[in-house]
Scaffold this active site. Sequence first.
Site, short mmCIF file in Angstrom:
data_model
loop_
_atom_site.label_atom_id
_atom_site.label_comp_id
_atom_site.label_asym_id
_atom_site.label_seq_id
_atom_site.Cartn_x
_atom_site.Cartn_y
_atom_site.Cartn_z
CG ASP A 105 -6.27 -9.65 -2.24
OD1 ASP A 105 -6.85 -10.71 -2.16
OD2 ASP A 105 -5.34 -9.76 -3.13
CG HIS A 165 1.12 -16.30 -2.59
ND1 HIS A 165 1.73 -16.05 -3.88
CD2 HIS A 165 0.83 -15.09 -2.15
CE1 HIS A 165 1.46 -14.97 -4.45
NE2 HIS A 165 1.18 -14.17 -3.18
NE ARG A 183 10.71 -9.78 2.16
CZ ARG A 183 9.50 -10.28 2.22
NH1 ARG A 183 8.91 -9.55 1.19
NH2 ARG A 183 8.85 -11.33 2.74
CD GLU A 225 -1.80 -12.02 -6.21
OE1 GLU A 225 -2.56 -11.53 -5.43
OE2 GLU A 225 -0.57 -11.75 -6.01
CD GLU A 241 -6.28 -13.16 -4.25
OE1 GLU A 241 -6.98 -12.76 -3.35
OE2 GLU A 241 -5.20 -12.60 -4.65
CG ASP A 272 -5.21 -9.23 -6.63
OD1 ASP A 272 -5.28 -8.50 -7.45
OD2 ASP A 272 -4.19 -9.55 -5.76
NE ARG A 296 2.82 -10.79 -9.27
CZ ARG A 296 1.85 -11.11 -8.24
NH1 ARG A 296 1.53 -10.48 -7.34
NH2 ARG A 296 1.15 -12.41 -8.35
CD GLN A 313 2.94 -6.79 -6.17
OE1 GLN A 313 2.43 -7.53 -7.25
NE2 GLN A 313 2.73 -7.56 -4.80
CE LYS A 365 -1.12 -7.55 -5.52
NZ LYS A 365 -1.75 -8.82 -5.85
CB THR A 418 -10.17 -7.37 -8.82
OG1 THR A 418 -8.92 -6.53 -8.43
CG2 THR A 418 -10.13 -8.67 -8.13
CB THR A 469 -1.45 -15.99 -4.38
OG1 THR A 469 -1.75 -14.51 -4.88
CG2 THR A 469 -1.47 -16.70 -5.56
CD GLU A 517 3.42 -18.22 -5.47
OE1 GLU A 517 2.20 -17.94 -5.70
OE2 GLU A 517 3.65 -19.02 -4.72
MN MN Z 1 -3.95 -10.96 -4.20
#
Ligand code: MN
Length: 404
Positions: A119, A126, A135, A192, A194, A226, A230, A233, A246, A250, A337, A351
Amino acid sequence: MNPATWVEGASGSPFDVDNLPYAVVEHGDEPPRVGLRIGDQVLDLAPVAAAEMLEVSHVFEAPTLNPLLELGRPAWSWVRSWVTGLLTDEAERHLVEPHLVPVDEVTLLLPFEVADYVDFYCSLHHASNVGRIFRPDSDPLTRNWRHLPIGYHGRSGTVVVSGTDVRRPHGQRRAPGDDAPTYGPSSRLDIEAELGFVVGAATRIGDQVAVDAFAEHVFGVTLLNDWSARDIQAWESVPLGPFLGKSFATSVSGWVTPLEALEAARVDLPGQDPEPLDYLRVGGLAGFDIDIEVVLDGEVVSRPPYASMYWSPAQMLAHLTVNGASLRAGDLFGSGTVSGPERGQRGSLLELSWGGTEPFTVAGRLRTFLRDGDTVTLRATAAGALGGRIALGEVSGTVRPAGS
Ligand code: MN
């Protein structure tokens, strides 16, 4: 040649002869085998190919697309023209029509046996959003981001077909402010949106696939969700990247859209700065203009534009193989994503809710991450060669409770 098909209702539909996606279908007591969609019908290719004594007819009898994938680009193109001929030539109708089955009478299985799954992380918007959320005190993009398409190796054994339920995963997470990690069901389950690229023609260890050899190796495209936990992760990802957050599931569509069907959707990339290294340099029309929709519980919550993606799939494949890593038929790589520059174009709930701090409204209720019972569906359309829109097969999944 007049391209109009004799299949009733197909002409001008999102599944006209400029589309022709492949699936593996189950129908009645017949063993699963390859099907091709035209309009609201599925063409059972094996008996038609056998009647015409095609050398490759055995690939349509397989319960996966892998034998077809292994044939490579010249055979894929030949099969596509052959099928187009069958579906547009009135003289072939008597041979083909008995092998059409309504699409709602078949069950779609996982269309290919997934070999390796990778991936990527190729949307500038994104990656910037995630950087700002996770961050806030540093640059949104990491120093390498504009120099290479970042990716990680995922888990091919948990790729599932559209319609498969997804169980909320358990795991270890540490909320901000907590002294120690805790164990339990994820409370920040996400999606996600994709595209997944399906590799056919294999390479040997040591081979590199140049950017201009993309179409020799990639058979087609599928929508891909995906699923991402969170909280798991965020705690596990530094320093080696995503792992259990993850790998639990999928989802891919049951339909694989051939690359040829997307010729009319090719567009230039939005622009790359700085200019990438030589092995990643592409010419014009390296991108794809595909409009995606994210549907949560029946309501469209986002419209991510694939045309906004920074890195092209040809660059992803060139990077994936630049170290000599080999390809196998059935390899799958996700785009990352897809998020556009606007709020309504974000391809993840992370997001859309800005890390859970800005709930958004779906069907009159304030939402952040996924609840048990939620159904998420990704849909997409693109310009087709006949002047209308073609549809990609949708990918859907419903969240089930974590259980004990
Ligand atoms: Mn992904």
